[in-house]
Design an enzyme around this catalytic site. Sequence first.
Site, PDB file in Angstrom:
ATOM      1  N   ASP A 261      -0.583   5.472   1.039  1.00 13.97           N
ATOM      2  CA  ASP A 261      -0.657   6.250   1.976  1.00 13.97           C
ATOM      3  C   ASP A 261      -1.233   5.423   3.455  1.00 13.97           C
ATOM      4  OD1 ASP A 261      -0.847   7.936  -0.760  1.00 13.97           O
ATOM      5  OD2 ASP A 261      -3.286   8.475   0.117  1.00 13.97           O
TER       6      ASP A 261
ATOM      7  N   ASP B 203       0.676  -0.827   0.098  1.00 14.26           N
ATOM      8  CA  ASP B 203      -0.246  -0.139  -0.194  1.00 14.26           C
ATOM      9  C   ASP B 203       0.802   1.716  -0.068  1.00 14.26           C
ATOM     10  OD1 ASP B 203      -2.477   1.496   0.828  1.00 14.26           O
ATOM     11  OD2 ASP B 203      -1.781   1.898   2.861  1.00 14.26           O
TER      12      ASP B 203
ATOM     13  N   ASP C 110      -1.861  -0.604   5.874  1.00 15.97           N
ATOM     14  CA  ASP C 110      -1.929  -0.227   7.039  1.00 15.97           C
ATOM     15  C   ASP C 110      -3.666   0.295   7.173  1.00 15.97           C
ATOM     16  OD1 ASP C 110      -2.483   2.049   5.039  1.00 15.97           O
ATOM     17  OD2 ASP C 110      -3.005   3.742   7.018  1.00 15.97           O
TER      18      ASP C 110
END
Length: 286
Positions: free
Chosen positions: A24, A22, A228
């Site tokens: 961001d 991922d 996250d």
Amino acid sequence: MTRFIEVNATECMTTTLLVFTDLDGTLLDHYSYDFSAASDALNSLKTLGIPCVLNTSKTYAELLELRGALRHKDPFIVENGAAVYLPVNSRFDSTPEWTQRGDYWVKAFGPDRQQLIATAKTMKSRFDFVGYHELTVEQLMEHTGLDAHTATLSMEREFTEPLIWNDSNNALAEFRGLMAEKGIKVQKGGRFVHLMGQNCDKAVAMKWLTERYQNNTSDVVKSIALGDGENDVEMISKANIPVVVRSPVHVPPEIPNRNDVWITDSYGPKGWSEAINQALTNEGFI
């Protein structure tokens, strides 16, 4: 990219490691979008020839510039698994189902964005949300902290529609059920709720691309996935090495059916770097 594993005195096997990440809040800092804390680990992957596949909610337009800053040459996955982009000069042979866009082959999993927008509009009277297409560049900048140029690129979506969700979690669960009846998946990310086709998922795209690598090698292909947010859960759960990167704005998501998840001590790109270095050490690459 490849290391040797001793099996017995007369036999050995090799393994190939793939990194799926991922962006961001994971490889990029949640607030500043800076990745400098991960630079050394990124360079290690390049030196070892280990592909680092960006698997993100970001658009093709956004990734063209970001990949330049990262000096990224590997395949990438856009809009939460809606499409995989493979460099034309890569090891992969194209198939009739792929389309070509510039220097990339594209394998799409998602419907047209306009279909998603039209369906979401039918729900506006029941739920409190704002569609990405309704935002001005200035409003998007305020909500995300992006600069004007990057915000403009972010709005060039093809397969998904993010929403600013202003309603309750219970309402979101109801909304998710109603959209599922219409063949649309609802995923919650770090900042937005994302609408996409039912077959769009970071895990589906990761599996598809991993199979392409496996078909091109006699090695055992092993994946590490780092993320996250909620929209990373499936990707993380399906990887050989599952990593949750700690976020400064929310608790680590639970990864179902896995008791071997790594949760980093540090946030964002610093935690990402720690996990990559640990994986490279554990797997015998360094």
